[in-house]
Every structure is written in structure tokens, then in C-alpha cells.
Design an enzyme around this catalytic site. Sequence first.
Site, PDB file in Angstrom:
ATOM      1  N   THR A 174      49.045  41.901  43.283  1.00  0.00           N
ATOM      2  CA  THR A 174      48.632  42.443  41.985  1.00  0.00           C
ATOM      3  C   THR A 174      48.244  43.910  42.124  1.00  0.00           C
ATOM      4  O   THR A 174      48.151  44.464  43.223  1.00  0.00           O
ATOM      5  CB  THR A 174      47.446  41.657  41.403  1.00  0.00           C
ATOM      6  OG1 THR A 174      46.289  41.859  42.231  1.00  0.00           O
ATOM      7  CG2 THR A 174      47.761  40.171  41.306  1.00  0.00           C
TER       8      THR A 174
ATOM      9  N   TYR B 157      32.520  41.026  46.047  1.00  0.00           N
ATOM     10  CA  TYR B 157      33.497  40.147  45.385  1.00  0.00           C
ATOM     11  C   TYR B 157      33.340  38.709  45.864  1.00  0.00           C
ATOM     12  O   TYR B 157      33.338  37.768  45.053  1.00  0.00           O
ATOM     13  CB  TYR B 157      34.905  40.658  45.682  1.00  0.00           C
ATOM     14  CG  TYR B 157      36.012  39.824  45.076  1.00  0.00           C
ATOM     15  CD1 TYR B 157      36.376  39.992  43.739  1.00  0.00           C
ATOM     16  CD2 TYR B 157      36.694  38.881  45.838  1.00  0.00           C
ATOM     17  CE1 TYR B 157      37.391  39.227  43.180  1.00  0.00           C
ATOM     18  CE2 TYR B 157      37.708  38.122  45.290  1.00  0.00           C
ATOM     19  CZ  TYR B 157      38.053  38.299  43.964  1.00  0.00           C
ATOM     20  OH  TYR B 157      39.065  37.532  43.410  1.00  0.00           O
TER      21      TYR B 157
ATOM     22  N   SER C 266      38.979  31.717  43.738  1.00  0.00           N
ATOM     23  CA  SER C 266      39.684  32.290  44.882  1.00  0.00           C
ATOM     24  C   SER C 266      39.345  31.472  46.116  1.00  0.00           C
ATOM     25  O   SER C 266      38.328  30.770  46.161  1.00  0.00           O
ATOM     26  CB  SER C 266      39.234  33.743  45.074  1.00  0.00           C
ATOM     27  OG  SER C 266      39.638  34.257  46.322  1.00  0.00           O
TER      28      SER C 266
ATOM     29  N   LYS D 225      32.402  35.429  43.548  1.00  0.00           N
ATOM     30  CA  LYS D 225      33.226  34.221  43.433  1.00  0.00           C
ATOM     31  C   LYS D 225      32.456  32.979  43.883  1.00  0.00           C
ATOM     32  O   LYS D 225      32.623  31.894  43.313  1.00  0.00           O
ATOM     33  CB  LYS D 225      34.516  34.375  44.246  1.00  0.00           C
ATOM     34  CG  LYS D 225      35.519  35.344  43.634  1.00  0.00           C
ATOM     35  CD  LYS D 225      36.004  34.875  42.269  1.00  0.00           C
ATOM     36  CE  LYS D 225      37.113  35.757  41.726  1.00  0.00           C
ATOM     37  NZ  LYS D 225      37.551  35.360  40.373  1.00  0.00           N
TER      38      LYS D 225
END
Length: 339
Positions: free
Chosen positions: A189, A152, A139, A156
Site C-alpha cells: 500500500t 502502531y 494486523s 493495534k
Amino acid sequence: MDSKVVVVTGASAGVGRAIAHEFARYGSILVLMARNRVSLEGTVREVEELGGKAYYHTVDLAFPEQVERAASETEKNIGPIDIWINNAMNSVFSPFNQMQPDEFKRVTEVTYLGQVYGTMAALKYMLPRNRGKIVLVGSALAYRGIPLQSAYCGAKHGVQGMFDSLRSELIHDKSKVAITMVQLPALNTTQFGWVKSRLPNKPRPMGKIFQPEVAARAIRYAAQHNRREILVAFPTFKAVIGNKFFPGLLDRILAKNGIDGQQTSEPVGKERKHNLWEPVPGNHSAHGTFDHLAHSRSPLLWMSTHWRVVVLLTLLFILVIILIIAFKIQSPPVPNHIP
């Protein structure tokens, strides 16, 4: 890609489901992993409607024994794994000072360690054969953290560091097993409808939004080519380059815009479910609720995947400019009066 065995984690919805569709169109044999059996079965049906073939394993990527068991059964019952795509993720939208230790741990176990365990399982079979491809789904947030997603973003970043180390080791060993990381932009999404959230309003992707099919095309290209890294869209490029040269400025920009920029104006309903510990029941989609804002094409991705054409056109443009300049230099001056 025809008849290659392709493992996709997090394949029940969102990007993972779009990846399954993309590879099905190219004749791959899909092995899908996620927690939600009903939604996995839905993905299998969609793959078959596209003319492909798919199998599934219900797996929680936070548990390495489940990942290894699914890999072993795939090798035994379906065939040698050619491509492994680490896509599964989880997150919590919350200020850091309201995060609970078990929440941070859970996001790290799924989003970071899930990719570690998947990579380990794939390498167990690929290294002895000296062939195979692993794709890590990253990402823009692997380079630049943003507010409200500390767990998160940290996960990542961890994937990025693991990727750097492993790729160097594979090159040192002269292994023919290849690994690529694909850095995604904001996507439309399902995660924004079910990620655990402490925000007063419904979460939304921040910045310019792209459809998950854009990511799926980039991941399929990554599986077919030995590229180190692919930046899927211009917002990803901006985040990577901007954080490299102006991290302090980005701190202040995100402090000003990063909180409201991740929320809609619609309050969160009390009935909202989340998937941190258990999957949200039902058969889900690749798309979220932002179709009206999402872009289905990325010019940067096209240039990245057609770089030879871009180089050729650039050289032709330079040649034309040189010829024009040379023509003007060699042309005799035009008299400004007649004697």
C-alpha cells in the site's frame, strides 16, 4: 451487499481504496471518510467507473465530533448505515527512544481511537435498530509487535483488546449487531511512501507481501458473515501462533532481522513528505511501489472462506484412506509359490 450503505474510513488510498472498489462491485452504496479531499474524489470516480455509487466526508478520525457528524449526515441524507469498516491508520517508522510524545499520541489517536470513535458512531445508530455489522481492520501486529513501529503496534493491540470486550458485551446483550476483526499481513500500500520515517533507507513491508485487494476481499467476506476473526494470510497465522508459544524466540529473531527487514536498499530522499499531521497532497492509489513483490492470492484466506469445501475434502480423503486400509486387511494373502 446490493444497495447496503457501507462506511469505509481511511478510504482515500491503500486498503481503504481497495475496499471501496470491492464493495462497489457488489452494488453497495459507499460512504468514504478520510482527510484528503482530492484523493477521496478520485476514489469516488473509480467506484462510479465500477458501476457503484459513493459519497465522501473529509474527516480526521482522531476527532470524535467529526466522526459523529459524518455518521449523522450519512443517516440523514443517504440512509441507515448497514456496515461500518474501521480502516484508517497512521504510523511512524522510528526507534522508540527517538519517538516524540506528540507523535506517539497522534498515531494512537488515529489508529486506535479512530476505530473506537468509528465504532461508537456506528453503534449509536445500529443498536436501536438491532442490526448492522462493524469490521475492525487489524494486523498481525495486533498480536506481535515488531521493531520500529512501537506506536502502531501498541494501537493495534489496543484495537484487539477493545474488540474482545465489545464482542463479549454484544453477545451478553443478545444484540444482533455483529462485529468482526480482520488481521492483515504485510501489504503493498501507499503507506510506505508517506508514513513519517527516521530510517536511513526507504521503508518496505516486512516479510511476504500481498496486494491490498486480498485484504479487501477478506473484509468484504467479514461484512457478510458472522465470523469472530479472520486471519488473512499464512504470515499472519505464523505471527499469531508463534507469539503465543514462542514469544521470547520471536524477540530474538526480530532483533536480528526486524530492522533491516523493514527497509529497502534505497536511501530516503530529503524531499520525502509524510502524512502524520496533514495528508500528502494529490490523488493516490490503492497500490504502493511493491507490485513486483506482492501476491494477489492467499491460500489461507481461500481455505478460511471456503471452509465447508475444505472440511468435505478432508473427510473424503480420510474416507479413502480408511477404505484402502480396509481393502488391504480383507484381501487374501497372495501365495509366494505355486505347489
